[in-house]
Design a protein around this motif. Structure first.
Motif, short mmCIF file in Angstrom:
data_model
loop_
_atom_site.label_atom_id
_atom_site.label_comp_id
_atom_site.label_asym_id
_atom_site.label_seq_id
_atom_site.Cartn_x
_atom_site.Cartn_y
_atom_site.Cartn_z
N GLU A 205 16.27 2.32 -1.38
CA GLU A 205 15.24 1.56 -2.08
C GLU A 205 14.11 1.25 -1.09
O GLU A 205 14.37 1.06 0.10
CB GLU A 205 15.81 0.21 -2.58
CG GLU A 205 16.95 0.33 -3.55
CD GLU A 205 16.53 0.97 -4.87
OE1 GLU A 205 15.36 0.79 -5.25
OE2 GLU A 205 17.35 1.65 -5.49
N VAL A 206 12.89 1.16 -1.62
CA VAL A 206 11.74 0.85 -0.75
C VAL A 206 11.98 -0.46 0.02
O VAL A 206 11.73 -0.55 1.22
CB VAL A 206 10.44 0.76 -1.57
CG1 VAL A 206 9.30 0.23 -0.70
CG2 VAL A 206 10.06 2.14 -2.10
N ASP B 219 14.68 -1.82 1.07
CA ASP B 219 15.62 -1.65 2.17
C ASP B 219 14.94 -0.99 3.36
O ASP B 219 15.19 -1.35 4.51
CB ASP B 219 16.81 -0.79 1.73
CG ASP B 219 17.73 -1.56 0.78
OD1 ASP B 219 17.69 -2.80 0.81
OD2 ASP B 219 18.45 -0.91 0.01
N VAL B 220 14.08 -0.02 3.06
CA VAL B 220 13.39 0.70 4.14
C VAL B 220 12.40 -0.24 4.84
O VAL B 220 12.30 -0.24 6.06
CB VAL B 220 12.68 1.96 3.60
CG1 VAL B 220 11.87 2.64 4.69
CG2 VAL B 220 13.71 2.93 3.03
N VAL B 221 11.73 -1.06 4.05
CA VAL B 221 10.78 -2.01 4.63
C VAL B 221 11.53 -3.01 5.52
O VAL B 221 11.09 -3.33 6.62
CB VAL B 221 10.00 -2.75 3.52
CG1 VAL B 221 9.20 -3.90 4.10
CG2 VAL B 221 9.07 -1.77 2.81
N ARG B 222 12.69 -3.46 5.05
CA ARG B 222 13.47 -4.40 5.87
C ARG B 222 13.89 -3.74 7.17
O ARG B 222 13.83 -4.35 8.24
CB ARG B 222 14.70 -4.86 5.08
CG ARG B 222 15.18 -6.26 5.47
CD ARG B 222 16.42 -6.64 4.73
NE ARG B 222 17.44 -5.64 4.90
CZ ARG B 222 18.13 -5.07 3.91
NH1 ARG B 222 17.89 -5.41 2.66
NH2 ARG B 222 19.04 -4.16 4.16
N PHE B 223 14.31 -2.48 7.08
CA PHE B 223 14.71 -1.71 8.26
C PHE B 223 13.57 -1.61 9.27
O PHE B 223 13.70 -1.98 10.43
CB PHE B 223 15.17 -0.31 7.82
CG PHE B 223 15.45 0.65 8.93
CD1 PHE B 223 16.65 0.59 9.64
CD2 PHE B 223 14.55 1.65 9.27
CE1 PHE B 223 16.92 1.48 10.66
CE2 PHE B 223 14.81 2.55 10.29
CZ PHE B 223 16.01 2.46 10.98
N THR B 224 12.42 -1.13 8.80
CA THR B 224 11.31 -0.90 9.73
C THR B 224 10.75 -2.23 10.26
O THR B 224 10.38 -2.31 11.43
CB THR B 224 10.19 -0.08 9.06
OG1 THR B 224 9.80 -0.71 7.86
CG2 THR B 224 10.66 1.33 8.77
N ALA C 65 12.46 -5.00 10.79
CA ALA C 65 13.39 -5.56 11.77
C ALA C 65 13.16 -4.91 13.13
O ALA C 65 13.18 -5.59 14.16
CB ALA C 65 14.84 -5.33 11.31
N GLU D 268 20.46 -3.42 10.96
CA GLU D 268 19.72 -2.40 10.22
C GLU D 268 20.05 -1.00 10.72
O GLU D 268 20.28 -0.09 9.92
CB GLU D 268 18.21 -2.66 10.31
CG GLU D 268 17.75 -3.89 9.53
CD GLU D 268 18.00 -3.77 8.03
OE1 GLU D 268 17.93 -2.65 7.50
OE2 GLU D 268 18.29 -4.80 7.40
N THR E 166 8.22 3.26 13.24
CA THR E 166 8.47 2.53 12.00
C THR E 166 7.49 2.97 10.89
O THR E 166 7.88 3.05 9.74
CB THR E 166 8.39 1.01 12.21
OG1 THR E 166 7.14 0.69 12.81
CG2 THR E 166 9.51 0.53 13.12
#
Lengths: 206, 206
Positions: free
Chosen positions: A40-41, A43-48, A50, B17, B48
């Motif tokens: 999901e977008v 999740d990716v935003v949270r990943f990047t 962090a 993450e 990122t």
């Protein structure tokens, strides 16, 4: 896979970026990029975020040079820690390893590496001077050396030892010996030899 | 390392993450996070951004469902490609693998997986319907099946085969046999048996 043509420039640059991480080859990088595509977008935003925040907002404790979310790290700030006892380590990972034992109540000093002329790392690239200052003007009574037992680690130990020798403090090194749970026949000779020389009263091991 | 206390909340969330990526455990995640800390800010931002842009900007080709930077992918848009020949594959990786051979001049159809009731994936979760439409109204003369030879792959092959059977097209499957360069004694029995049954005129192998 080096000559792979990627179906998308976006995919290609994500793969290139993943492949810059240590231990990640191009095949794994592709697998990670395709994994990202399935997320999901949010999740990716949270990943990047962090990762970016880690790099942009992290601080180094001004007392021990461990990483920290504030000027002084939790360990140095804790009233429960014994400030007269300083354990000298190479990196943050060593601090974490020792903290995980829950056996240590002193504070740390993170050198940021070891002296390694081959890699162009000299004493000035490490936090040796602040350690000397700490010993000179602080309340330090004992410095524990916990560097790796490589040639570079030994060199660094010795360099710091000479710097601190004029000051009236105790200097110790962590015990080396056969690991608990290891069978003798599998221990390397140097470790086994050292553990015989440094044998200790049986009662103390109980 | 599961109960590790991290010296920083920022570090902890970056490790969490990284550890969500496939094949990355907590130890590796920590190593990656510490690597990030040593990078220049610019490099981390590029890393990122590449990942975020990949997820946010990627498109799926509306013809073949391969990923693409535009509405129609490079392969489908190329005038050099034979639109009467469609190779049905599971994923983008399969497209890349076949493209790397430089032996194929047709176009693709990416299913997005295989039918797998155990994983809750039914025919409607895949791009089977658009494939049928393409065959019904398009210029397709031959469909090549290139799915994995698992039970799920075979099921999917058969499902599509039945859907396409009423239409007047050729249906083929890629050749299975002993890999070129492999020694016979190491080939698995099924593959070796199949490669005997499907033997071909010697002249064609030259």
């Amino acid at each position: 896979m080096n000559n792979s043509r990627y179906p998308s420039r976006l995919l290609e640059s994500a793969v290139n970026e993943f492949a810059r991480l240590p231990g990640i080859g191009r095949k794994t990088a592709l697998r990670l990029a395709l994994f990202v595509l399935k997320q999901e977008v949010d999740d990716v935003v949270r990943f990047t975020s962090a990762i970016r925040e880690l790099r942009e907002e992290i601080q180094h404790c001004k007392v021990c040079f461990n990483i920290s979310d504030s000027e002084v790290c939790e360990i140095c700030a804790s009233p429960k820690r014994d400030r007269s006892l300083v354990c000298v380590v190479e990196s943050i990972r060593d601090v974490m390893a020792i903290e995980n034992t829950q056996q240590y109540t002193g504070i740390y000093h993170v050198l940021g590496g070891v002296i390694s002329p081959m890699d162009g790392i000299g004493p000035d690239d490490l936090t040796i001077e602040p350690l000397v200052e700490k010993v000179k003007f602080g309340e330090v009574k004992e410095v524990i050396f916990a560097l790796s037992t490589t040639m570079e680690g030994d060199t660094t130990n010795f360099f710091i030892y000479r710097k601190l020798a004029p000051h009236n403090i105790e200097m110790t090194t962590i015990a080396r010996g056969v690991s608990i749970g290891d069978e003798l026949e599998y221990a390397d000779e140097v470790t086994l030899g050292r553990s015989l020389i440094n044998r200790m009263p049986f009662e103390k091991s109980l």
